[in-house]
Design an enzyme around this catalytic site. Structure first.
Site, mmCIF file in Angstrom:
data_model
loop_
_atom_site.group_PDB
_atom_site.id
_atom_site.type_symbol
_atom_site.label_atom_id
_atom_site.label_comp_id
_atom_site.label_asym_id
_atom_site.label_seq_id
_atom_site.Cartn_x
_atom_site.Cartn_y
_atom_site.Cartn_z
ATOM 1 N N CYS A 31 38.972 25.562 3.484
ATOM 2 C CA CYS A 31 39.304 25.475 2.052
ATOM 3 C C CYS A 31 40.795 25.303 1.748
ATOM 4 C CB CYS A 31 38.790 26.687 1.294
ATOM 5 S SG CYS A 31 37.307 27.436 1.948
ATOM 6 N N ARG A 60 35.998 32.414 14.477
ATOM 7 C CA ARG A 60 35.769 33.790 14.027
ATOM 8 C C ARG A 60 35.809 34.672 15.259
ATOM 9 N NH1 ARG A 60 32.697 32.280 9.259
ATOM 10 N NH2 ARG A 60 34.123 30.705 8.466
ATOM 11 N N GLN A 78 32.043 23.212 11.105
ATOM 12 C CA GLN A 78 31.294 23.219 9.846
ATOM 13 C C GLN A 78 31.304 21.823 9.242
ATOM 14 O OE1 GLN A 78 33.659 26.040 7.623
ATOM 15 N NE2 GLN A 78 32.079 27.602 7.819
ATOM 16 N N ASP A 80 31.780 20.792 6.207
ATOM 17 C CA ASP A 80 32.279 21.494 5.025
ATOM 18 C C ASP A 80 32.671 20.487 3.947
ATOM 19 O OD1 ASP A 80 33.091 23.595 3.511
ATOM 20 O OD2 ASP A 80 34.730 24.218 4.836
ATOM 21 N N HIS A 82 34.220 20.313 -0.337
ATOM 22 C CA HIS A 82 34.641 20.958 -1.577
ATOM 23 C C HIS A 82 34.493 19.966 -2.704
ATOM 24 C CE1 HIS A 82 36.529 23.488 1.498
ATOM 25 N NE2 HIS A 82 36.106 24.446 0.680
ATOM 26 N N LYS A 167 26.673 32.620 -4.768
ATOM 27 C CA LYS A 167 26.309 31.503 -3.883
ATOM 28 C C LYS A 167 24.817 31.453 -3.651
ATOM 29 C CE LYS A 167 27.140 34.256 0.252
ATOM 30 N NZ LYS A 167 27.228 34.209 1.692
ATOM 31 N N HIS A 213 32.056 25.135 -2.894
ATOM 32 C CA HIS A 213 32.180 25.046 -1.443
ATOM 33 C C HIS A 213 30.767 24.838 -0.925
ATOM 34 C CE1 HIS A 213 36.039 27.563 -1.512
ATOM 35 N NE2 HIS A 213 35.511 27.786 -2.697
HETATM 36 ZN ZN LIG Z 1 35.606 26.353 1.112
#
Ligand SMILES: [Zn+2]
Length: 341
Positions: A31, A60, A78, A80, A82, A167, A213
């Site tokens: 992000c 992680r 990911q 991912d 946005h 979410k 997200h």
């Molecule tokens: Zn994000």
């Protein structure tokens, strides 16, 4: 970096501890980088929604005892994205992401009953969340409304929200019945303000956008791990790394096998020739163990005919096919992402 030619691994790693007093931080999420890109330029409401996707590697520090195959790892990628948008576009954007998520599950052969959906909201008694009550009420209500309009059979999880917003989570069960989060869609009304992201609205004023997200697969590693378990290795044809294995009986059949394999490849069918000097029985057992969708054996008899004797995964008997008929049939099954052979 890559090891140079002629170098061994032990030469490359001198096993000394780094002496420089530098601190490294593992990147836990993507992000902030998208935020940074957004802030490079001013934006008008006309340019929104902006949708940025990235296959981003994140880390992680999971405890050793909690690591689990491909499903829980310390470094993963990911898919991912946005979506930065204004208030009157947010419902439409949320719906499009839900459609996309459902499309992914359907494409990979998961039934919607295999996927548990959670609407994760905040626990109003806990003060770890950012933002005011009004913002939480608005985002939670919109997300619930959208989930209902999309006929998602969701459960509410009080306290499951992230600190910046509610979410929707989509979780898949593994072979042991444990649930793992895959897709997530997060409705963030806090980070844009916190990072001073703005756009110029129709009235010419600065306004704070919303940020969605979303990850469809979640992590590729986890999704692939769950996919292997879901199919118990017997993948749908379109997902099978090898779709057809061609087994030669003897040395004088190999060339014919290769010609056949080439013809399959030209039709975008993944075919392999197994020409090792092993018994046919051994090769058949190996192909069955690897759960390869189709196998065919080429010997003297098969070389004299244009008919292929096809053995389907899970079947003992073979079926005769005209070559072109077989190619057309499996091309169609692949295109349809069919679960049948
Ligand atoms: Zn994000």
């Amino acid at each position: 970096g890559p090891i140079e030619a002629g170098q061994s691994l032990s030469e490359n790693q001198n096993k000394e501890k780094i002496k420089e007093p530098e601190t490294y931080l593992l990147k836990p999420m993507n992000c902030p980088f998208h935020v940074r890109i957004y802030k490079n330029n001013p934006h008008s409401y006309r340019a929104l929604p902006m949708r940025w996707a990235e296959c981003g590697t994140v880390y992680r520090f999971e405890k050793k005892g909690e690591l689990s195959g491909l499903i829980r790892v310390r470094g993963f990628t990911q898919d991912d994205a946005h979506i930065i948008c204004q208030a009157d576009k947010v419902e439409e954007e949320l719906k499009q992401v839900i459609d996309f998520i459902l499309f992914i599950y359907k494409s990979f052969g998961f039934k919607i009953e295999d996927v548990n959906v959670y609407l994760s909201v905040r626990d109003p008694k806990n003060n770890k969340y950012a933002g005011n009550d009004k913002g939480w009420e608005f985002t939670e209500n919109v997300l619930e409304k959208v989930a209902k309009e999309k006929n998602l059979n969701f459960q509410k999880e009080v306290g499951g929200a992230v600190f910046y917003g509610p979410k929707l989570d989509f979780k898949i069960k593994d072979a042991l019945g444990r649930e793992w989060q895959c897709s997530t869609l997060q409705f963030d009304f806090n980070l844009p303000e916190r990072f001073a992201m703005t756009f110029t609205n129709a009235q010419g004023q600065d306004e704070s956008p919303y940020m969605l997200h979303r990850a469809l697969f979640g992590s590729f590693e986890r999704f692939i791990g769950l996919l292997i378990e879901h199919y118990a290795g017997a993948f749908s044809l379109w997902l099978s790394p090898v779709q057809v294995v061609i087994i030669s009986v003897g040395e004088n059949h190999i060339e014919h096998c290769r010609k056949l394999a080439n013809e399959f490849k030209q039709n975008e069918i993944r075919a392999e020739v197994w020409d090792e000097n092993e018994t046919v029985g051994n090769k058949i057992r190996k192909a069955a163990k690897q759960k390869i969708p189709y196998m065919l054996v080429i010997g003297d008899k098969e070389m004299q005919s244009d008919k292929l004797q096809i053995r389907k995964r899970g079947e003992k008997e073979t079926t005769g096919f005209d070559k072109n008929e077989f190619i057309d049939k499996i091309k169609k099954l692949i295109a349809e992402k069919s679960n049948n052979l």
